[in-house]
Design a protein around this motif. Structure first.
Motif, PDB file in Angstrom:
ATOM      1  N   ALA A 175       1.632   8.528   7.900  1.00 12.14           N
ATOM      2  CA  ALA A 175       1.016   9.819   7.574  1.00 12.14           C
ATOM      3  C   ALA A 175       1.839  10.962   8.165  1.00 12.14           C
ATOM      4  O   ALA A 175       2.066  11.975   7.499  1.00 12.14           O
ATOM      5  CB  ALA A 175      -0.414   9.859   8.107  1.00 12.14           C
ATOM      6  N   ASP A 214       0.818  -1.215   0.000  1.00 11.27           N
ATOM      7  CA  ASP A 214       0.000   0.000   0.000  1.00 11.27           C
ATOM      8  C   ASP A 214       0.849   1.262   0.000  1.00 11.27           C
ATOM      9  O   ASP A 214       0.488   2.257  -0.616  1.00 11.27           O
ATOM     10  CB  ASP A 214      -0.903   0.042   1.248  1.00 11.27           C
ATOM     11  N   ASN A 215       1.935   1.221   0.726  1.00  7.41           N
ATOM     12  CA  ASN A 215       2.678   2.471   0.952  1.00  7.41           C
ATOM     13  C   ASN A 215       3.930   2.622   0.101  1.00  7.41           C
ATOM     14  O   ASN A 215       4.522   3.691   0.082  1.00  7.41           O
ATOM     15  CB  ASN A 215       3.061   2.582   2.429  1.00  7.41           C
ATOM     16  N   TYR A 259      -5.413  12.850  -1.470  1.00  6.09           N
ATOM     17  CA  TYR A 259      -4.556  12.311  -0.405  1.00  6.09           C
ATOM     18  C   TYR A 259      -4.502  10.783  -0.426  1.00  6.09           C
ATOM     19  O   TYR A 259      -3.423  10.192  -0.494  1.00  6.09           O
ATOM     20  CB  TYR A 259      -5.038  12.811   0.963  1.00  6.09           C
ATOM     21  N   TYR A 260      -5.672  10.155  -0.406  1.00  4.91           N
ATOM     22  CA  TYR A 260      -5.682   8.695  -0.245  1.00  4.91           C
ATOM     23  C   TYR A 260      -5.287   7.959  -1.532  1.00  4.91           C
ATOM     24  O   TYR A 260      -4.643   6.924  -1.473  1.00  4.91           O
ATOM     25  CB  TYR A 260      -7.061   8.214   0.214  1.00  4.91           C
ATOM     26  N   LEU A 313      -3.335  18.832   5.086  1.00  3.45           N
ATOM     27  CA  LEU A 313      -3.600  18.285   6.428  1.00  3.45           C
ATOM     28  C   LEU A 313      -4.583  19.177   7.180  1.00  3.45           C
ATOM     29  O   LEU A 313      -5.533  18.682   7.797  1.00  3.45           O
ATOM     30  CB  LEU A 313      -2.282  18.168   7.211  1.00  3.45           C
ATOM     31  N   VAL A 369      -0.196  15.737  15.674  1.00  4.86           N
ATOM     32  CA  VAL A 369       0.179  16.202  14.335  1.00  4.86           C
ATOM     33  C   VAL A 369      -1.005  16.105  13.370  1.00  4.86           C
ATOM     34  O   VAL A 369      -1.310  17.045  12.642  1.00  4.86           O
ATOM     35  CB  VAL A 369       1.383  15.392  13.794  1.00  4.86           C
ATOM     36  N   LEU A 370      -1.696  14.970  13.408  1.00  7.77           N
ATOM     37  CA  LEU A 370      -2.762  14.745  12.424  1.00  7.77           C
ATOM     38  C   LEU A 370      -4.106  15.304  12.881  1.00  7.77           C
ATOM     39  O   LEU A 370      -5.046  15.367  12.086  1.00  7.77           O
ATOM     40  CB  LEU A 370      -2.905  13.249  12.140  1.00  7.77           C
ATOM     41  N   ARG A 371      -4.194  15.638  14.160  1.00  6.91           N
ATOM     42  CA  ARG A 371      -5.431  16.163  14.739  1.00  6.91           C
ATOM     43  C   ARG A 371      -6.619  15.240  14.423  1.00  6.91           C
ATOM     44  O   ARG A 371      -6.522  14.048  14.592  1.00  6.91           O
ATOM     45  CB  ARG A 371      -5.637  17.599  14.259  1.00  6.91           C
ATOM     46  N   GLU A 372      -7.708  15.811  13.917  1.00  6.01           N
ATOM     47  CA  GLU A 372      -8.906  14.994  13.695  1.00  6.01           C
ATOM     48  C   GLU A 372      -8.707  13.972  12.579  1.00  6.01           C
ATOM     49  O   GLU A 372      -9.487  13.031  12.445  1.00  6.01           O
ATOM     50  CB  GLU A 372     -10.117  15.880  13.368  1.00  6.01           C
ATOM     51  N   LEU A 373      -7.685  14.159  11.762  1.00  2.00           N
ATOM     52  CA  LEU A 373      -7.437  13.212  10.661  1.00  2.00           C
ATOM     53  C   LEU A 373      -6.880  11.889  11.179  1.00  2.00           C
ATOM     54  O   LEU A 373      -6.927  10.881  10.473  1.00  2.00           O
ATOM     55  CB  LEU A 373      -6.453  13.845   9.660  1.00  2.00           C
ATOM     56  N   LYS A 414      12.050  15.671   1.193  1.00  6.89           N
ATOM     57  CA  LYS A 414      10.836  16.462   1.403  1.00  6.89           C
ATOM     58  C   LYS A 414       9.819  15.684   2.219  1.00  6.89           C
ATOM     59  O   LYS A 414       8.954  16.263   2.859  1.00  6.89           O
ATOM     60  CB  LYS A 414      10.194  16.824   0.064  1.00  6.89           C
ATOM     61  N   ARG A 415       9.886  14.372   2.157  1.00  8.30           N
ATOM     62  CA  ARG A 415       8.988  13.535   2.946  1.00  8.30           C
ATOM     63  C   ARG A 415       9.711  12.240   3.308  1.00  8.30           C
ATOM     64  O   ARG A 415      10.540  11.759   2.558  1.00  8.30           O
ATOM     65  CB  ARG A 415       7.672  13.282   2.221  1.00  8.30           C
ATOM     66  N   ARG A 448      -1.837  10.129  -3.485  1.00 12.77           N
ATOM     67  CA  ARG A 448      -0.639  10.199  -2.621  1.00 12.77           C
ATOM     68  C   ARG A 448      -0.050  11.599  -2.511  1.00 12.77           C
ATOM     69  O   ARG A 448       1.170  11.747  -2.387  1.00 12.77           O
ATOM     70  CB  ARG A 448       0.447   9.253  -3.114  1.00 12.77           C
ATOM     71  N   HIS A 482       4.620  21.122  13.358  1.00 12.98           N
ATOM     72  CA  HIS A 482       3.220  20.979  12.955  1.00 12.98           C
ATOM     73  C   HIS A 482       2.275  20.927  14.158  1.00 12.98           C
ATOM     74  O   HIS A 482       1.054  20.904  13.982  1.00 12.98           O
ATOM     75  CB  HIS A 482       3.032  19.707  12.123  1.00 12.98           C
ATOM     76  N   ARG A 537      -8.846   8.843  10.775  1.00 15.50           N
ATOM     77  CA  ARG A 537      -9.118   8.390   9.404  1.00 15.50           C
ATOM     78  C   ARG A 537      -7.871   7.862   8.706  1.00 15.50           C
ATOM     79  O   ARG A 537      -7.891   7.644   7.501  1.00 15.50           O
ATOM     80  CB  ARG A 537      -9.680   9.556   8.588  1.00 15.50           C
ATOM     81  N   CYS A 538      -6.792   7.736   9.460  1.00 16.36           N
ATOM     82  CA  CYS A 538      -5.549   7.251   8.852  1.00 16.36           C
ATOM     83  C   CYS A 538      -5.340   5.788   9.215  1.00 16.36           C
ATOM     84  O   CYS A 538      -5.356   5.427  10.386  1.00 16.36           O
ATOM     85  CB  CYS A 538      -4.354   8.057   9.353  1.00 16.36           C
ATOM     86  N   SER A 566       4.972  11.467   6.207  1.00 14.97           N
ATOM     87  CA  SER A 566       4.830  12.086   4.884  1.00 14.97           C
ATOM     88  C   SER A 566       4.938  13.610   4.952  1.00 14.97           C
ATOM     89  O   SER A 566       5.149  14.258   3.934  1.00 14.97           O
ATOM     90  CB  SER A 566       3.501  11.683   4.243  1.00 14.97           C
ATOM     91  N   ILE A 567       4.780  14.184   6.133  1.00 11.73           N
ATOM     92  CA  ILE A 567       4.939  15.646   6.224  1.00 11.73           C
ATOM     93  C   ILE A 567       6.248  16.030   6.905  1.00 11.73           C
ATOM     94  O   ILE A 567       6.494  17.202   7.172  1.00 11.73           O
ATOM     95  CB  ILE A 567       3.742  16.324   6.940  1.00 11.73           C
TER      96      ILE A 567
END
Lengths: 306, 242
Positions: free
Chosen positions: A251, A107-108, B121-122, B178, A237-241, A262-263, B125, A162, A244-245, A254-255
């Motif tokens: 995730a 997947d990644n 995003y999903y 984000l 870092v991702l807060r409400e997200l 860069k990631r 990518r 972040h 959903r990760c 990636s930032i």
């Protein structure tokens, strides 16, 4: 002529257990809790349940001998049944870890069509790792833990900017906690480290066998702290997200923008995928070793236990 | 026995690596459409306008001018369809992991942009750290990709540096993918920097006096763009930490 028994140190055992625990956090997809409170509560409760369930092993570890061998000494049937159950659990956990790791990598690492190829490679890697034995696994565990720790710390440092006021606001949201139970169950099914501990215990150097209980307690504390740190940092870092990760550790990677890259999700995915395969290998070895120790030569174990 | 097992495992791994590793789903770097900036407008369908990296017309070195960028547009009922069209027109596989800027344009006052952002995003990518901006009400985001900025290795860098500088000076927000996804999941609003076409000075773009400037912001809530907010109010909102 007797074969020389492999010996490992208590700190090597600790590294293997911690790496195994962190790998599970990384490679298994998250599907349950939504808010930071719910996720943190699930971490704490599941770690506590795991610790309590492993208390007999931890209590026994102060003697520094083979748990299953000792059980065989008391009752052969009980000892063998426990060993077979532990081996079955470890084998299933190993297979599940290897499949989860393959899905994680596919997947990644943009290799959607290569799931079964990665799985085949992971199985070969795990079998090879298991065949190398306790000493090699313990040494490799320390080596694998170094890049895993480096990538985790780098991501955390790079992502620290972040974390804003909004991050702390999102931590305070309690939500409905409707998924707490499923998150706890999900986490409980992704364990197995205490069984690895039980399998590796007889190999710890006799000089250090007295510190085994401390190792188990230190691992329990480190495991809870690491899982909680990963969870809370992800939430910050991702807060409400976060809810959903599937893979929060990737995730946040990636930032992570550092001087050279860069990631960091690609590098993190590669490191955690290897660590996941290593976890599968350790579990496979533990399953085999438990069975061999109990079924192959029970008499010396009984004598030792007696 | 152990040695034999090790040799068999090593040979198997080598065979598999040699036979399959890297060969599945392979795309050479030269065959990737590396999108630097993406402008999305919505009328009846999605219209995407992508600035894509090109090595500079076959040159063996990167020339710091607009020649390093090509613009391709695509349309579709969904963002994926529109990006597929871009891929078909350009003849390369779309790669968005390095996309530096997303510009939301006209139409997102009525049509929610959330599905599109989640797809980016999903599925595509895009980095969660990718900055997102918007244009004024009734403007088309495509105008940003039409401006051939002469500064920077690619012309996507200029609008990005505008946003970063505005944020540093405290007059304009810097919002990332984000922020939008997290705020939307939490039912909160985000503030998006707003770009507007302007005539100022000369030499900033290939069209001489045409350029883009930051001119306030717009609220992004429930996937929809709100009314434009002027520079003064934007700075005030930022000071209050909104």
């Amino acid at each position: 002529m007797t074969e020389k028994t492999p010996r490992i140190s208590a700190s090597q055992l600790f590294c293997v257990l911690l790496l195994s625990r962190l790998s599970a956090e990384a490679v298994y997809p998250r599907t349950a809790s939504q808010t930071a409170f719910e996720a943190a509560a699930a971490v704490v409760i599941s770690e506590l349940i795991r610790f309590l369930a492993a208390l007999p092993i931890i209590a026994y570890s102060s003697r520094g001998t083979d748990v299953f061998g000792a059980l065989c000494g008391k009752s052969k049937i009980l000892g063998r049944a426990c060993a077979a159950a532990a081996a079955a659990l470890l084998t299933a956990a190993s297979a599940w870890t290897l499949f989860a790791m393959s899905r994680f990598a596919a997947d990644n690492m943009l290799a959607e069509n290569a799931l079964w190829l990665i799985f085949a490679l992971a199985v070969i890697f795990a079998v090879y790792a298991a065949a190398r034995g306790a000493e090699a696994l313990a040494r490799s565990g320390v080596l694998f833990l170094v890049p895993a720790a480096v990538i985790a710390v780098t991501v955390m440092i790079a992502d620290a900017p972040h974390i804003t006021r909004k991050s702390f606001e999102s931590l305070r949201e309690l939500g409905s906690n409707s998924r707490l139970l499923s998150d706890i169950l999900e986490r409980l099914t992704r364990g197995g480290e205490y069984l690895i501990f039980a399998a590796m215990m007889p190999y710890v150097s006799r000089k250090q066998s007295g510190t085994l209980r401390n190792t188990a307690s230190a691992f329990a504390a480190a495991s809870a702290a690491a899982a909680l740190a990963v969870c809370l940092f992800g939430c910050l870092v991702l807060r409400e997200l976060y809810g959903r990760c599937e893979y929060p550790m990737l995730a946040i990677a990636s930032i992570a923008d550092i001087l050279l890259f860069k990631r960091l999700d690609g590098a993190a995915a590669a490191v955690w995928a290897l660590c996941g395969a290593f976890r599968g290998g350790v579990m496979l070895w533990a399953a085999g070793d438990v069975l061999v120790r109990v079924f192959k030569s029970p008499e010396p174990r009984e004598k030792e236990a007696a | 026995m152990k040695n034999a097992l090790e040799i068999i495992a090593a040979v198997l791994i080598l065979l598999i690596c040699a036979g399959f590793g890297g060969c599945t789903d392979r795309t050479e770097l030269g065959n990737r459409a590396i999108i630097q900036a993406l402008a999305v407008d919505h009328t009846d369908c999605y219209r995407v306008s992508a600035l894509m990296f090109s090595s500079g017309g076959g040159s063996d070195r990167i020339d710091a001018s607009q020649d390093n960028v090509i613009k391709v547009t695509g349309e579709g009922r969904t963002i994926s369809e529109a990006l597929n069209e871009v891929s078909l027109i350009d003849g390369k596989r779309v790669y968005m992991s390095e996309t530096k800027l997303l510009i939301l344009g006209g139409g997102f006052e009525r049509e929610s942009a959330l599905d599109m952002l989640e797809t980016l995003y999903y599925d595509m990518r895009c980095s969660l750290g990718m900055p997102v901006c918007c244009v004024g009400r009734g403007d088309r985001a495509e105008f940003v990709t039409d401006l051939k900025f002469t500064e920077g290795i690619t012309s996507a860098e200029k609008p990005l540096s505008l946003i970063e500088n505005g944020h540093r000076m405290g007059v304009s927000p810097k919002t990332t993918l984000l922020d939008l996804l997290a705020d939307s999941a939490g039912g909160k609003a985000s503030l998006l920097p707003m770009l507007k076409e302007a005539k100022n000075g000369r030499g900033m773009t290939a069209d001489d006096d045409r350029t883009a400037v930051l001119c306030g912001s717009r609220v992004f809530e429930n996937g929809l763009l709100g009314a434009p907010i002027n520079e003064k109010e934007t700075a005030s909102l930022m000071r209050r930490g909104k």
